[in-house]
Design a protein around this motif. Structure first.
Motif, PDB file in Angstrom:
ATOM      1  N   UNK A  18       1.843   6.523  -8.545  1.00 40.36           N
ATOM      2  CA  UNK A  18       2.303   7.579  -9.549  1.00 40.36           C
ATOM      3  C   UNK A  18       1.979   7.184 -10.903  1.00 40.36           C
ATOM      4  N   UNK A  19       2.311   5.868 -11.424  1.00 37.26           N
ATOM      5  CA  UNK A  19       1.807   5.428 -12.835  1.00 37.26           C
ATOM      6  C   UNK A  19       0.317   5.663 -13.018  1.00 37.26           C
ATOM      7  N   UNK A  20      -0.565   5.154 -11.843  1.00 39.04           N
ATOM      8  CA  UNK A  20      -1.855   5.413 -11.892  1.00 39.04           C
ATOM      9  C   UNK A  20      -2.339   6.835 -12.264  1.00 39.04           C
ATOM     10  N   UNK A  21      -1.832   7.816 -11.544  1.00 42.36           N
ATOM     11  CA  UNK A  21      -2.048   9.217 -11.650  1.00 42.36           C
ATOM     12  C   UNK A  21      -1.665   9.663 -13.154  1.00 42.36           C
ATOM     13  N   UNK A  22      -0.545   9.247 -13.480  1.00 44.33           N
ATOM     14  CA  UNK A  22       0.183   9.639 -14.825  1.00 44.33           C
ATOM     15  C   UNK A  22      -0.919   9.161 -15.848  1.00 44.33           C
TER      16      UNK A  22
END
Length: 217
Positions: free
Chosen positions: A183-187
């Protein structure tokens, strides 16, 4: 170490915030200011990472000070605190460039978490105002915003949709059945592709593109 500037016109309130911030090993109060003009001068001198900003102050108020701070070179993140749970203040704060809006009555642990979150690039909105605020920020569909959103992958659009619904990273991970690190990577990729300085701006773009107007929670 996260450097914090406290902007509040009441000395006793500032003292309370200072005690809370300085009690943490990763946070340090760099300075204080009692109005917006003093905040601008102090920020230029101290280069804080996060400015904790009151709204209603004599002279230059917190909204105008936030607008000037966030349009400066290498701007700090701004967390707006207010006694008043009013939509107009929340909308004005976000549109001025604030990364967070929190009520002063929030528990100390919530306040400290908010300081760390805005420093990390996340949005922080008082739970009581989040849904109303996002509704107020939903303008007519903007073709430019749609073009930006079109550059995202399908999974990135899913993540942005969840962000626009007010979901935290942990909630997004559960909803999409992916890891918190993913999720952090996508954000991070979403912010880059949308040229969004932080999560708040990405959410506004999502609403301008109409991404979260159907199937709302």
């Amino acid at each position: 170490m996260i450097g914090v500037l406290l902007v509040e016109d009441q000395a006793l309130v500032r003292a309370g915030f200072r005690m809370v911030v300085d009690s943490q090993p990763d946070l340090r109060v760099l300075g204080e200011a009692a109005d917006g003009a003093a905040a601008l001068a102090a920020a230029g001198r101290l280069t804080p990472d996060v400015v904790v900003m009151d709204v209603r102050m004599p002279g230059m108020d917190g909204i105008e000070a936030t607008r000037r701070l966030t349009t400066a070179r290498n701007p700090p993140k701004v967390l707006v605190l207010t006694t008043y749970d009013l939509d107009d203040y929340a909308v004005a704060a976000v549109r001025a460039g604030a990364s967070g809006f929190l009520l002063k009555e929030a528990p100390a642990e919530v306040f400290l978490s908010a300081v760390r979150s805005v420093h990390a690039g996340d949005a922080v909105l008082a739970a009581s105002t989040t849904r109303r605020l996002l509704d107020r920020l939903a303008p007519p569909i903007d073709p430019a915003a749609r073009r930006l959103v079109a550059t995202l992958t399908g999974r990135e659009r899913d993540v942005l949709t969840e962000m626009a619904r007010g979901s935290s990273n942990a909630e997004i991970a559960v909803a999409l059945d992916i890891g918190a690190g993913t999720v952090k990577t996508h954000v991070r990729h979403i912010l880059t592709k949308l040229s969004a300085r932080d999560r708040v701006r990405a959410v506004i773009i999502a609403h301008e593109a109409g991404l979260a107007r159907s199937g709302r929670r």
